[in-house]
Scaffold this motif. Structure first.
Motif, PDB file in Angstrom:
ATOM      1  N   GLY A   1      -0.362   5.779  -4.455  1.00 46.15           N
ATOM      2  CA  GLY A   1      -0.133   4.344  -4.386  1.00 46.15           C
ATOM      3  C   GLY A   1      -0.601   3.670  -3.115  1.00 46.15           C
ATOM      4  N   GLN A   2      -1.428   4.353  -2.359  1.00 38.93           N
ATOM      5  CA  GLN A   2      -1.956   3.756  -1.150  1.00 38.93           C
ATOM      6  C   GLN A   2      -3.436   4.077  -1.027  1.00 38.93           C
ATOM      7  N   ALA A   3      -4.091   3.395  -0.091  1.00 35.12           N
ATOM      8  CA  ALA A   3      -5.485   3.719   0.190  1.00 35.12           C
ATOM      9  C   ALA A   3      -5.503   4.855   1.217  1.00 35.12           C
ATOM     10  N   LEU A   4      -6.057   5.985   0.830  1.00 31.56           N
ATOM     11  CA  LEU A   4      -6.181   7.107   1.755  1.00 31.56           C
ATOM     12  C   LEU A   4      -7.584   7.082   2.339  1.00 31.56           C
ATOM     13  N   TYR A   5      -7.668   6.940   3.640  1.00 30.92           N
ATOM     14  CA  TYR A   5      -8.968   6.860   4.290  1.00 30.92           C
ATOM     15  C   TYR A   5      -9.551   8.251   4.450  1.00 30.92           C
ATOM     16  N   VAL A   6     -10.640   8.474   3.746  1.00 31.73           N
ATOM     17  CA  VAL A   6     -11.273   9.781   3.729  1.00 31.73           C
ATOM     18  C   VAL A   6     -12.142   9.975   4.964  1.00 31.73           C
ATOM     19  N   ASP A   7     -12.720   8.895   5.417  1.00 34.47           N
ATOM     20  CA  ASP A   7     -13.433   8.937   6.684  1.00 34.47           C
ATOM     21  C   ASP A   7     -13.697   7.531   7.173  1.00 34.47           C
TER      22      ASP A   7
ATOM     23  N   TYR B   1       2.208  -1.554  -9.637  1.00 30.50           N
ATOM     24  CA  TYR B   1       2.049  -1.805  -8.200  1.00 30.50           C
ATOM     25  C   TYR B   1       2.568  -3.192  -7.832  1.00 30.50           C
ATOM     26  N   LEU B   2       2.227  -4.161  -8.660  1.00 32.40           N
ATOM     27  CA  LEU B   2       2.628  -5.541  -8.363  1.00 32.40           C
ATOM     28  C   LEU B   2       4.126  -5.752  -8.496  1.00 32.40           C
ATOM     29  N   SER B   3       4.779  -4.893  -9.289  1.00 38.45           N
ATOM     30  CA  SER B   3       6.212  -5.088  -9.525  1.00 38.45           C
ATOM     31  C   SER B   3       7.054  -4.720  -8.308  1.00 38.45           C
ATOM     32  N   ARG B   4       6.496  -3.878  -7.446  1.00 39.59           N
ATOM     33  CA  ARG B   4       7.251  -3.524  -6.242  1.00 39.59           C
ATOM     34  C   ARG B   4       7.030  -4.576  -5.155  1.00 39.59           C
TER      35      ARG B   4
ATOM     36  N   PRO C   1      -6.233   1.117 -14.408  1.00 40.52           N
ATOM     37  CA  PRO C   1      -5.750   0.629 -15.705  1.00 40.52           C
ATOM     38  C   PRO C   1      -4.638  -0.407 -15.508  1.00 40.52           C
ATOM     39  N   LYS C   2      -4.600  -1.357 -16.420  1.00 36.15           N
ATOM     40  CA  LYS C   2      -3.670  -2.494 -16.334  1.00 36.15           C
ATOM     41  C   LYS C   2      -2.235  -2.102 -15.973  1.00 36.15           C
ATOM     42  N   GLU C   3      -1.759  -1.036 -16.613  1.00 33.89           N
ATOM     43  CA  GLU C   3      -0.351  -0.650 -16.389  1.00 33.89           C
ATOM     44  C   GLU C   3      -0.089  -0.240 -14.934  1.00 33.89           C
TER      45      GLU C   3
END
Lengths: 270, 270
Positions: free
Chosen positions: A131-137, A178-181, A171-173
DNA sequence: AGCCCGGTTCCGCTCAATGGAACGGGGGCT
DNA sequence: AGCCCCCGTTCCATTGAGCGGAACCGGGCT
């Protein structure tokens, strides 16, 4: 040879009220404890003392001591001259075998390097993780803005360029979940309103890139595009720069080309 | 409620000859087992099945199963759609906090990128780790030679450019200890003779760079220079290229400049 | 249908792991 | 110097978490 029939009248073991692992609320396994200790390290705490580890992991000192000792003999932790513990090279070495590193990072790196040379700005590569952006580099220039993103670090999806791209192509769900939190707002410009954010995500998907303006850090903006594979955005490349220097159109063109190159590079084996 | 007073007359527990961990020769701790399982992964085996892990780690299937399950819940392993296990992003994420990554790799990367753009060849950055050259990062071009070096991987000191540099700047006793052990010869050109090697190391130290010609891989050569800090070579940068295209003088100049830039970059905080 | 093989579950048996307590030792403050 | 405080280490009685052999399951191949 006698044992177990000791005092009982004078101090000591009369107060021996808590055996083994009854005291601690959670009955975590040994391996779980090892992981818990390793998880104490973070960008803010790259080196820790034994007592700090004990405090953070909520483990008794003696237990921490033993766990840490085992991690050290295994090479997962090292103790520096300053008596502080750090992540060991053995752990790092094994970690490089993770798909995210071996398959994505290594193969993208040359393209990222070219991108860096062309733009002279911060380049970031990220994937969706928990649920987050993991920075690979990331590639940070001497003259470019100090970026909060850090290789191996996580940042919210809705406040970063790469994050918005990654979320938009979900996907939409997943998007709705994500938006619900409740959404963090690191700056006054951060978009935390679900309705506005959803509209923006639709736009991102329509135009094929995302733009952020001071939504994560004051004074800086970013542009990002997806790296597509099999119709799904498996990663995102982005540029972070001074808000004033953000030439969106040019960056989109450059980034899209780079994303295609990387996507092509990933096609190869398996 | 009865327990412990079962059969004894017909099969089953009459053969219960090996309790707990008496069977296995080495009495390894739980955490040691976890590490042992993780250590089964390698460049050749980036994904493994449960039985493969069981075989490699020499642990019984049921034990492996439990250990692996714990590593999975901790995020240190993931199970793909193909039912094979791989290193998880959680482990990778924590590993990026290792000094070698956070302090050396990240800071050198921009310079390495420039180096890559200038030369168009494979760029490698390595440190000395457990008597071998540990590759901290590498940049491989599409057109450049496929290199055996891999970020996170180890190679011998005496057959690689970066390795020879790292060894050359070690204190005399370490060099002698290294030379006293039998040395591998990956190719017929590998220098395994201690006397010849020692002479070459002296030369490397004198001239400030190392050259290899087909000592690790047939057809390719390399040039490397040390990154000095406080009089010690803390790392080495190198270029690997086709033997024919190896313009030593030019590369030494370019590499030395880059090494100085990196060394300067590392001076900053602490 | 039968077999095999990778994976999972079960379960009685211990010993490795556990954590409270006591001990050391260095560095800062009085 | 003397004191204290805090970080780290060692000790040890206790026991439940980890252990591994064996039985079980399911799918692919013969």
């Amino acid at each position: 040879m006698e044992r177990g029939l000791l005092p009982y009248f004078f101090g000591r073991s009369s107060v021996y009220m808590s055996p083994a692992r009854t005291t601690s609320g959670a009955p975590i396994s040994s391996i779980g404890r090892g992981i818990a200790v390793l998880a104490c390290f973070s960008a803010r705490f790259r080196s820790l003392t034994l007592s700090e580890l004990s405090a953070k992991s909520k483990l008794p000192m003696s237990s921490t001591h033993r766990v840490v000792a085992e991690l050290v003999t295994g090479g997962f932790l090292v103790r520096g001259n300053d008596k502080r513990y750090r992540i060991g090279t053995r752990l790092w070495s094994i970690a490089q075998l993770a798909p995210v590193s071996e398959q994505l990072r290594e193969r993208s790196l040359p393209t990222l390097a070219r991108l860096y040379e062309e733009t002279g700005e911060n380049i970031t590569l990220a994937v969706l993780d928990r649920g987050q952006a993991l920075y690979v580099d990331r590639l940070v220039g001497e003259r470019s803005i100090p970026s909060v993103a850090r290789a191996g670090g996580h940042l919210p999806l809705h406040t970063t360029g790469v994050g918005k791209v990654l979320l938009a192509y979900q996907p939409k769900e997943n998007i709705e979940k994500y938006l619900s939190r409740p959404l963090q707002r690191p700056t006054p410009y951060s978009i935390a309103d679900p309705v506005r954010l959803l509209a923006e995500l639709t736009e991102v998907r329509a135009q094929g890139y995302s733009v952020t303006r001071q939504e994560m850090t004051a004074g800086s903006g970013s542009v990002a595009v997806p790296i597509m594979r099999g119709g799904r955005a498996i990663a995102a490349v982005g540029v972070v720069a001074h808000l004033a220097k953000l030439d969106v159109n040019r960056l989109v063109a450059t980034l899209t080309a780079a994303a295609n190159t990387i996507a092509h590079e990933l096609e190869d084996d398996h």
